[in-house]
Design a protein around this motif. Sequence first.
Motif, short mmCIF file in Angstrom:
data_model
loop_
_atom_site.label_atom_id
_atom_site.label_comp_id
_atom_site.label_asym_id
_atom_site.label_seq_id
_atom_site.Cartn_x
_atom_site.Cartn_y
_atom_site.Cartn_z
N THR A 94 79.21 17.07 39.39
CA THR A 94 77.94 16.80 40.05
C THR A 94 76.85 17.71 39.52
O THR A 94 77.09 18.88 39.22
CB THR A 94 78.05 16.97 41.58
OG1 THR A 94 78.39 18.32 41.89
CG2 THR A 94 79.10 16.04 42.15
N CYS A 95 75.65 17.16 39.42
CA CYS A 95 74.49 17.89 38.93
C CYS A 95 73.39 17.75 39.99
O CYS A 95 72.97 16.63 40.29
CB CYS A 95 74.01 17.34 37.60
SG CYS A 95 75.28 17.29 36.32
N SER A 96 73.00 18.87 40.58
CA SER A 96 71.99 18.87 41.65
C SER A 96 72.37 17.91 42.77
O SER A 96 71.54 17.20 43.33
CB SER A 96 70.61 18.50 41.08
OG SER A 96 70.22 19.42 40.07
N GLY A 97 73.66 17.87 43.09
CA GLY A 97 74.16 17.07 44.19
C GLY A 97 74.44 15.62 43.86
O GLY A 97 74.96 14.89 44.70
N GLU A 98 74.12 15.19 42.64
CA GLU A 98 74.34 13.81 42.23
C GLU A 98 75.57 13.70 41.32
O GLU A 98 75.76 14.55 40.43
CB GLU A 98 73.12 13.27 41.47
CG GLU A 98 71.85 13.21 42.31
CD GLU A 98 71.91 12.16 43.40
OE1 GLU A 98 72.60 11.14 43.20
OE2 GLU A 98 71.26 12.36 44.45
N VAL A 99 76.39 12.66 41.52
CA VAL A 99 77.56 12.46 40.67
C VAL A 99 77.09 12.04 39.27
O VAL A 99 76.34 11.07 39.12
CB VAL A 99 78.50 11.38 41.25
CG1 VAL A 99 79.66 11.11 40.28
CG2 VAL A 99 79.04 11.83 42.60
N ALA A 100 77.53 12.78 38.26
CA ALA A 100 77.19 12.46 36.88
C ALA A 100 78.39 11.94 36.10
O ALA A 100 78.22 11.20 35.13
CB ALA A 100 76.61 13.69 36.18
N LEU A 101 79.59 12.33 36.51
CA LEU A 101 80.81 11.94 35.80
C LEU A 101 81.92 11.78 36.82
O LEU A 101 82.09 12.63 37.70
CB LEU A 101 81.19 13.02 34.78
CG LEU A 101 82.36 12.70 33.85
CD1 LEU A 101 81.88 11.85 32.68
CD2 LEU A 101 82.99 13.98 33.32
N SER A 102 82.67 10.68 36.72
CA SER A 102 83.80 10.43 37.60
C SER A 102 85.06 10.25 36.76
O SER A 102 85.05 9.48 35.80
CB SER A 102 83.55 9.19 38.46
OG SER A 102 84.68 8.89 39.26
N VAL A 103 86.12 10.97 37.12
CA VAL A 103 87.36 10.97 36.32
C VAL A 103 88.55 10.71 37.23
O VAL A 103 88.66 11.30 38.31
CB VAL A 103 87.55 12.32 35.61
CG1 VAL A 103 88.87 12.34 34.84
CG2 VAL A 103 86.38 12.60 34.66
N SER A 104 89.43 9.82 36.82
CA SER A 104 90.72 9.62 37.48
C SER A 104 91.82 9.91 36.48
O SER A 104 91.75 9.47 35.33
CB SER A 104 90.87 8.18 37.99
OG SER A 104 89.89 7.90 38.98
N ALA A 105 92.84 10.66 36.91
CA ALA A 105 93.88 11.11 35.97
C ALA A 105 95.26 10.93 36.58
O ALA A 105 95.45 11.03 37.79
CB ALA A 105 93.66 12.58 35.61
N ALA A 106 96.22 10.65 35.70
CA ALA A 106 97.63 10.60 36.07
C ALA A 106 98.39 11.61 35.23
O ALA A 106 98.33 11.58 34.00
CB ALA A 106 98.19 9.21 35.86
#
Length: 268
Positions: A94-106
Amino acid sequence: MSDFQALINSVVNNGEANQYRATVDESWLQGRTAFGGLSTALVVAAMNQEVAVDRRLRSLSVLFVGPVPAGDHLIHLRELRVGGSVSHMQGELTCSGEVALSVSAAYGKDRASDVVITGPVLPELNNPETLAKLPYIEGLTPAFTQHFDMRIEYGSMPFSGANSADFGVWLRFPANRPIDIAALIALADAPPMPGLNTIKPPGIGSSLSWYLEFPTELPTADASDWWYCDYRCQAAGNGYFHNYATIWGPDGRVVMFSRQVATVFEKR
């Protein structure tokens, strides 16, 4: 200017459960956002601190939601499930409270099996030392490219108006450091995406989504060794390119499969 390892080392717990802080240096930007391989690697570096050491990363799904500027940012992790052999995690930068990158991992443990399929064989290729280096030109090429050494094996340069989007490229970090999963992710995203080489300037491109698979353990090698990426476009239209890549390690074994949906903006 911070090197890659310094930025990975900046990923430390923020004093709260499942929350980490990370730093992005201006020399790692691509336009107004951090190079995607770095921002993804930062989230994975946080995840690696939460997952049991007997489980290695098997697959990774990334959504590039918004820009990641230079500065200090937060990484929020969520453990979805820890099973007997597989752990599932989500992470957001998150950057300044906003989601910039979302990652899901196994992440998964090795399992006993008599089946071994080694994957595609590395084709016969040139010695990368004999090939021309993709230049870093301040103010023209993205800032982050100064941190990599890239040599084109076949295919066309970005913005050359080529008939084919496909190309092969040799990759490495200039400085010696042992390879790890974060460095491999960064290497995989360093080349210009297929599609940029089919248009003429001016124009820009960016990743919309990225999916990675890691079919084997990493070889005993250095990040400054040569890694080969075969990068191809499967289909394209209406400004979107559907690309896939195979990456081989210095020992000739496949270490990564990649799929990407990229957007290319042609300025007319």
